[in-house]
Motif scaffolding. Structure first.
Motif, mmCIF file in Angstrom:
data_model
loop_
_atom_site.group_PDB
_atom_site.id
_atom_site.type_symbol
_atom_site.label_atom_id
_atom_site.label_comp_id
_atom_site.label_asym_id
_atom_site.label_seq_id
_atom_site.Cartn_x
_atom_site.Cartn_y
_atom_site.Cartn_z
ATOM 1 N N THR A 182 0.814 -1.222 0.000
ATOM 2 C CA THR A 182 0.000 0.000 0.000
ATOM 3 C C THR A 182 0.844 1.266 0.000
ATOM 4 O O THR A 182 0.390 2.316 -0.461
ATOM 5 N N LYS B 272 -1.325 4.182 -5.256
ATOM 6 C CA LYS B 272 -2.132 5.409 -5.206
ATOM 7 C C LYS B 272 -3.629 5.119 -5.238
ATOM 8 O O LYS B 272 -4.431 5.940 -4.810
ATOM 9 N N ALA C 260 -7.060 4.196 -4.265
ATOM 10 C CA ALA C 260 -7.713 4.129 -2.957
ATOM 11 C C ALA C 260 -8.421 2.798 -2.733
ATOM 12 O O ALA C 260 -8.360 2.223 -1.637
ATOM 13 N N ILE D 122 -5.876 0.125 -1.930
ATOM 14 C CA ILE D 122 -5.324 0.301 -0.591
ATOM 15 C C ILE D 122 -6.293 -0.219 0.464
ATOM 16 O O ILE D 122 -5.914 -0.975 1.368
ATOM 17 N N GLU D 123 -7.551 0.186 0.361
ATOM 18 C CA GLU D 123 -8.560 -0.261 1.322
ATOM 19 C C GLU D 123 -8.683 -1.785 1.310
ATOM 20 O O GLU D 123 -8.773 -2.421 2.370
ATOM 21 N N TYR E 194 -2.788 3.228 7.173
ATOM 22 C CA TYR E 194 -4.058 3.956 7.075
ATOM 23 C C TYR E 194 -3.819 5.462 7.212
ATOM 24 O O TYR E 194 -4.393 6.269 6.465
ATOM 25 N N TYR F 130 -2.099 6.820 4.143
ATOM 26 C CA TYR F 130 -3.033 6.815 3.007
ATOM 27 C C TYR F 130 -3.995 7.995 3.069
ATOM 28 O O TYR F 130 -4.193 8.709 2.082
ATOM 29 N N ASP F 131 -4.589 8.257 4.242
ATOM 30 C CA ASP F 131 -5.563 9.345 4.359
ATOM 31 C C ASP F 131 -5.539 9.866 5.792
ATOM 32 O O ASP F 131 -6.319 9.426 6.646
#
Length: 206
Positions: free
Chosen positions: A70, A74, A76, A79-80, A114, A117-118
């Motif tokens: 991850t 890029k 999303a 990644i989730e 996590y 990522y965001d």
């Protein structure tokens, strides 16, 4: 008596064959991973975990593959998906090995992923988990080099975010280096990674 000896010999042979199959499978999974065949490697680790029944290591490495992936992704949705799979693998690993510092470290890395990522979405909810997981791991294994090194990296990142000097945590990196040198390697496939990341993390000390 003869019957007992035959039965014991059968179980001994079965155990040896099972161990050989496990070592061969793990070796193949690491080979796939080394060749950047990440999903194939993770799937193989999962199959080994299901076959082994009581071994946390295959699930641990399956989780690590998805977590590491991850940081270079890029998309999303991907990644989730990978982080959800990783959490499921770690949940499986924890059923076989409770209070395991290595699993806690990997779970801290998952929560870090996590946040990376965001941060706006997960920073408030997951940052505390990261700190708590590293602290637990260090209580269980005070000389675990991965717990010390990656906790220091996390603290350095937090220091930068709050406008503080990350160099305050440089002594922890030196401590991790010493523990890496002392780390035993007697258990096959037991985690021993992280030493090659020291130079990258030490960039914060310049």
């Amino acid at each position: 008596m003869k019957t007992i000896i035959i039965i014991l010999s059968f179980f001994a042979i079965t155990s040896v064959n099972s161990q050989a199959a496990y070592e061969k499978g793990m070796g193949k999974a690491f080979e796939l991973w080394g060749n950047q065949k990440n999903d194939e490697a993770a799937n193989l680790f999962e199959r080994i975990g299901k076959a082994e029944k009581d071994n946390w290591l295959p699930y641990y490495y399956a989780a690590q593959i998805h977590i590491v992936k991850t940081f270079n992704t890029k998309d999303a949705e991907e990644i989730e998906s990978r982080l959800t799979k990783a959490q499921n693998y770690l949940n499986e690993a924890k059923t076989f090995s409770k209070d395991n510092a290595e699993i806690l470290i990997m779970e801290a890395m998952l929560n870090t992923a996590y946040v990376v990522y965001d941060g706006a979405k997960y920073g408030m909810t997951h940052s505390g988990k990261v700190e708590e997981l590293y602290q637990k791991a260090k209580i269980i294994e005070p000389e675990n080099p991965r717990a010390i090194l990656y906790h220091a990296e996390w603290q350095m990142g937090a220091a930068k975010f709050w406008g503080k000097d990350p160099k305050a945590f440089c002594p922890e990196i030196e401590k991790a280096i010493l523990y890496f040198e002392k780390e035993p390697s007697s258990i096959p496939f037991y985690p021993d990674w992280g030493k090659n990341q020291i130079a990258r993390i030490q960039e914060n000390c310049k």
